[in-house]
Design a protein around this motif. Structure first.
Motif, PDB file in Angstrom:
ATOM      1  N   GLN A  95     -14.169 -27.429  -4.733  1.00 10.95           N
ATOM      2  CA  GLN A  95     -14.364 -26.711  -5.845  1.00 10.95           C
ATOM      3  C   GLN A  95     -15.069 -25.531  -5.557  1.00 10.95           C
ATOM      4  O   GLN A  95     -16.087 -25.714  -4.825  1.00 10.95           O
ATOM      5  N   VAL A  96     -14.504 -24.312  -5.989  1.00  9.03           N
ATOM      6  CA  VAL A  96     -15.284 -23.166  -5.738  1.00  9.03           C
ATOM      7  C   VAL A  96     -16.536 -22.978  -6.851  1.00  9.03           C
ATOM      8  O   VAL A  96     -16.387 -23.428  -7.847  1.00  9.03           O
ATOM      9  N   GLN A  97     -17.852 -22.798  -6.274  1.00  9.59           N
ATOM     10  CA  GLN A  97     -18.880 -22.721  -6.997  1.00  9.59           C
ATOM     11  C   GLN A  97     -19.779 -21.452  -6.654  1.00  9.59           C
ATOM     12  O   GLN A  97     -19.877 -21.077  -5.509  1.00  9.59           O
ATOM     13  N   PHE A  98     -20.495 -20.976  -7.637  1.00  8.66           N
ATOM     14  CA  PHE A  98     -21.329 -19.822  -7.448  1.00  8.66           C
ATOM     15  C   PHE A  98     -22.922 -20.051  -8.108  1.00  8.66           C
ATOM     16  O   PHE A  98     -22.721 -20.667  -9.122  1.00  8.66           O
ATOM     17  N   VAL A  99     -23.573 -20.018  -7.250  1.00  7.83           N
ATOM     18  CA  VAL A  99     -25.174 -20.442  -7.899  1.00  7.83           C
ATOM     19  C   VAL A  99     -25.945 -18.888  -7.752  1.00  7.83           C
ATOM     20  O   VAL A  99     -26.278 -18.531  -6.503  1.00  7.83           O
ATOM     21  N   GLU A 100     -26.452 -18.264  -8.834  1.00  7.69           N
ATOM     22  CA  GLU A 100     -26.941 -17.021  -8.905  1.00  7.69           C
ATOM     23  C   GLU A 100     -28.644 -17.450  -8.986  1.00  7.69           C
ATOM     24  O   GLU A 100     -28.970 -18.259  -9.574  1.00  7.69           O
ATOM     25  N   SER A 101     -29.599 -16.371  -8.448  1.00 11.20           N
ATOM     26  CA  SER A 101     -30.732 -16.705  -8.593  1.00 11.20           C
ATOM     27  C   SER A 101     -31.559 -15.265  -8.311  1.00 11.20           C
ATOM     28  O   SER A 101     -30.672 -14.322  -8.056  1.00 11.20           O
ATOM     29  N   GLY A 102     -32.766 -15.302  -8.568  1.00 10.30           N
ATOM     30  CA  GLY A 102     -33.510 -14.208  -8.409  1.00 10.30           C
ATOM     31  C   GLY A 102     -33.744 -13.445  -9.711  1.00 10.30           C
ATOM     32  O   GLY A 102     -34.659 -12.470  -9.781  1.00 10.30           O
ATOM     33  N   GLY A 103     -33.479 -13.819 -10.952  1.00  7.24           N
ATOM     34  CA  GLY A 103     -33.844 -12.813 -12.107  1.00  7.24           C
ATOM     35  C   GLY A 103     -35.225 -13.499 -12.505  1.00  7.24           C
ATOM     36  O   GLY A 103     -35.996 -14.270 -11.931  1.00  7.24           O
ATOM     37  N   GLY A 104     -35.738 -12.837 -13.732  1.00  3.79           N
ATOM     38  CA  GLY A 104     -36.958 -12.627 -14.005  1.00  3.79           C
ATOM     39  C   GLY A 104     -37.473 -11.546 -15.158  1.00  3.79           C
ATOM     40  O   GLY A 104     -36.608 -10.877 -15.522  1.00  3.79           O
ATOM     41  N   LEU A 105     -38.611 -11.678 -15.379  1.00  4.62           N
ATOM     42  CA  LEU A 105     -39.133 -10.537 -16.173  1.00  4.62           C
ATOM     43  C   LEU A 105     -39.617  -9.444 -15.412  1.00  4.62           C
ATOM     44  O   LEU A 105     -40.318  -9.482 -14.596  1.00  4.62           O
ATOM     45  N   VAL A 106     -39.214  -8.258 -15.904  1.00  6.01           N
ATOM     46  CA  VAL A 106     -39.767  -6.930 -15.142  1.00  6.01           C
ATOM     47  C   VAL A 106     -40.148  -5.859 -16.108  1.00  6.01           C
ATOM     48  O   VAL A 106     -39.375  -5.897 -17.212  1.00  6.01           O
ATOM     49  N   GLN A 107     -41.050  -4.891 -15.801  1.00  9.44           N
ATOM     50  CA  GLN A 107     -41.121  -3.769 -16.627  1.00  9.44           C
ATOM     51  C   GLN A 107     -40.173  -2.583 -16.184  1.00  9.44           C
ATOM     52  O   GLN A 107     -39.731  -2.507 -15.389  1.00  9.44           O
ATOM     53  N   PRO A 108     -40.229  -1.989 -17.490  1.00  8.36           N
ATOM     54  CA  PRO A 108     -39.015  -0.832 -17.293  1.00  8.36           C
ATOM     55  C   PRO A 108     -39.545  -0.007 -16.115  1.00  8.36           C
ATOM     56  O   PRO A 108     -40.733   0.319 -15.778  1.00  8.36           O
ATOM     57  N   GLY A 109     -38.443   0.455 -15.266  1.00 11.71           N
ATOM     58  CA  GLY A 109     -38.746   1.197 -14.145  1.00 11.71           C
ATOM     59  C   GLY A 109     -38.980   0.226 -12.779  1.00 11.71           C
ATOM     60  O   GLY A 109     -38.949   0.909 -11.745  1.00 11.71           O
ATOM     61  N   GLY A 110     -39.158  -0.890 -12.928  1.00  9.30           N
ATOM     62  CA  GLY A 110     -39.183  -1.767 -11.828  1.00  9.30           C
ATOM     63  C   GLY A 110     -38.016  -2.309 -11.123  1.00  9.30           C
ATOM     64  O   GLY A 110     -36.949  -1.848 -11.419  1.00  9.30           O
ATOM     65  N   SER A 111     -38.292  -3.173 -10.148  1.00  6.01           N
ATOM     66  CA  SER A 111     -36.939  -3.526  -9.541  1.00  6.01           C
ATOM     67  C   SER A 111     -36.742  -5.100  -9.431  1.00  6.01           C
ATOM     68  O   SER A 111     -38.055  -5.805  -9.501  1.00  6.01           O
ATOM     69  N   LEU A 112     -35.775  -5.713  -9.053  1.00  2.50           N
ATOM     70  CA  LEU A 112     -35.525  -6.986  -8.928  1.00  2.50           C
ATOM     71  C   LEU A 112     -34.215  -7.067  -7.956  1.00  2.50           C
ATOM     72  O   LEU A 112     -33.545  -6.215  -7.869  1.00  2.50           O
ATOM     73  N   SER A 113     -34.193  -8.104  -7.188  1.00  2.00           N
ATOM     74  CA  SER A 113     -33.098  -8.481  -6.165  1.00  2.00           C
ATOM     75  C   SER A 113     -32.715  -9.707  -6.793  1.00  2.00           C
ATOM     76  O   SER A 113     -33.053 -10.854  -6.512  1.00  2.00           O
ATOM     77  N   LEU A 114     -31.142  -9.848  -6.845  1.00  2.00           N
ATOM     78  CA  LEU A 114     -30.430 -10.979  -7.323  1.00  2.00           C
ATOM     79  C   LEU A 114     -29.500 -11.466  -6.062  1.00  2.00           C
ATOM     80  O   LEU A 114     -29.277 -10.790  -5.192  1.00  2.00           O
ATOM     81  N   SER A 115     -29.495 -13.011  -5.920  1.00  2.00           N
ATOM     82  CA  SER A 115     -28.806 -13.497  -4.729  1.00  2.00           C
ATOM     83  C   SER A 115     -27.606 -14.615  -5.510  1.00  2.00           C
ATOM     84  O   SER A 115     -27.989 -15.024  -6.589  1.00  2.00           O
ATOM     85  N   CYS A 116     -26.584 -14.666  -4.702  1.00  2.00           N
ATOM     86  CA  CYS A 116     -25.676 -15.535  -5.259  1.00  2.00           C
ATOM     87  C   CYS A 116     -24.956 -16.142  -3.968  1.00  2.00           C
ATOM     88  O   CYS A 116     -24.459 -15.497  -3.000  1.00  2.00           O
ATOM     89  N   ALA A 117     -24.810 -17.531  -4.094  1.00  3.26           N
ATOM     90  CA  ALA A 117     -24.564 -18.409  -3.127  1.00  3.26           C
ATOM     91  C   ALA A 117     -23.180 -18.851  -3.519  1.00  3.26           C
ATOM     92  O   ALA A 117     -22.986 -19.583  -4.380  1.00  3.26           O
ATOM     93  N   ALA A 118     -22.011 -18.518  -2.714  1.00  6.23           N
ATOM     94  CA  ALA A 118     -20.891 -19.191  -2.906  1.00  6.23           C
ATOM     95  C   ALA A 118     -20.337 -20.155  -2.043  1.00  6.23           C
ATOM     96  O   ALA A 118     -21.055 -20.277  -0.858  1.00  6.23           O
ATOM     97  N   SER A 119     -19.729 -21.294  -2.556  1.00  3.80           N
ATOM     98  CA  SER A 119     -19.298 -22.126  -1.725  1.00  3.80           C
ATOM     99  C   SER A 119     -17.680 -22.721  -2.013  1.00  3.80           C
ATOM    100  O   SER A 119     -17.320 -22.345  -3.119  1.00  3.80           O
ATOM    101  N   GLY A 120     -17.005 -23.433  -1.396  1.00  2.00           N
ATOM    102  CA  GLY A 120     -15.668 -23.714  -1.402  1.00  2.00           C
ATOM    103  C   GLY A 120     -14.492 -22.787  -1.585  1.00  2.00           C
ATOM    104  O   GLY A 120     -13.466 -23.086  -1.866  1.00  2.00           O
ATOM    105  N   MET A 121     -14.741 -21.778  -0.797  1.00  4.19           N
ATOM    106  CA  MET A 121     -14.069 -20.852  -0.504  1.00  4.19           C
ATOM    107  C   MET A 121     -13.933 -20.000   0.862  1.00  4.19           C
ATOM    108  O   MET A 121     -15.094 -20.251   1.293  1.00  4.19           O
ATOM    109  N   ILE A 122     -13.032 -19.484   1.335  1.00  8.22           N
ATOM    110  CA  ILE A 122     -13.114 -18.632   2.469  1.00  8.22           C
ATOM    111  C   ILE A 122     -13.579 -17.296   2.098  1.00  8.22           C
ATOM    112  O   ILE A 122     -13.060 -16.309   1.834  1.00  8.22           O
TER     113      ILE A 122
END
Length: 115
Positions: free
Chosen positions: A1-28
């Motif tokens: 089964q194809v699955q995606f798991v997102e992470s890295g979100g949160g609270l940030v002030q305007p002008g700030g930065s965030l880095s999100l990640s996505c782990a995929a499985s069950g696919m080429i």
């Protein structure tokens, strides 16, 4: 089964930065275009950015120049670097393989931009 798991979100002030990640499985992973999408309260899910198997990128006009999508095929991972964040970027962010019929939306990760 194809699955995606997102992470890295949160609270940030305007002008700030965030880095999100996505782990995929069950696919080429390496042969498919991957994309990031977001959904704010009361709105439909919208396209944010995509990256093809060959590394070609595409961005929504609202995030061009601020967001960068990348991928690591050896790790089956997709990333979204978000800089100069605005309040309008507040949403739940999801990753997916738009051309893969077996793909399913994950739980997403919440990004909140606020003072």
């Amino acid at each position: 089964q194809v699955q995606f798991v997102e992470s890295g979100g949160g609270l940030v002030q305007p002008g700030g930065s965030l880095s999100l990640s996505c782990a995929a499985s069950g696919m080429i992973f390496r042969i498919y275009t991957m994309g990031w999408y977001r959904q704010a309260p009361g709105n439909q899910r919208e396209f944010v950015a995509s990256i093809t198997s060959g590394g070609r990128t595409n961005y929504a006009e609202s995030v061009k120049g601020r967001f960068t999508i990348s991928r690591d095929n050896a790790k089956n991972m997709v990333y979204l670097q978000m800089n100069s964040l605005k309040s309008e970027d507040t949403a739940v962010y999801y990753c997916n393989a738009p051309l893969l019929k077996a793909s399913t939306w994950g739980q997403g990760t919440q990004v909140t931009v606020s003072s």
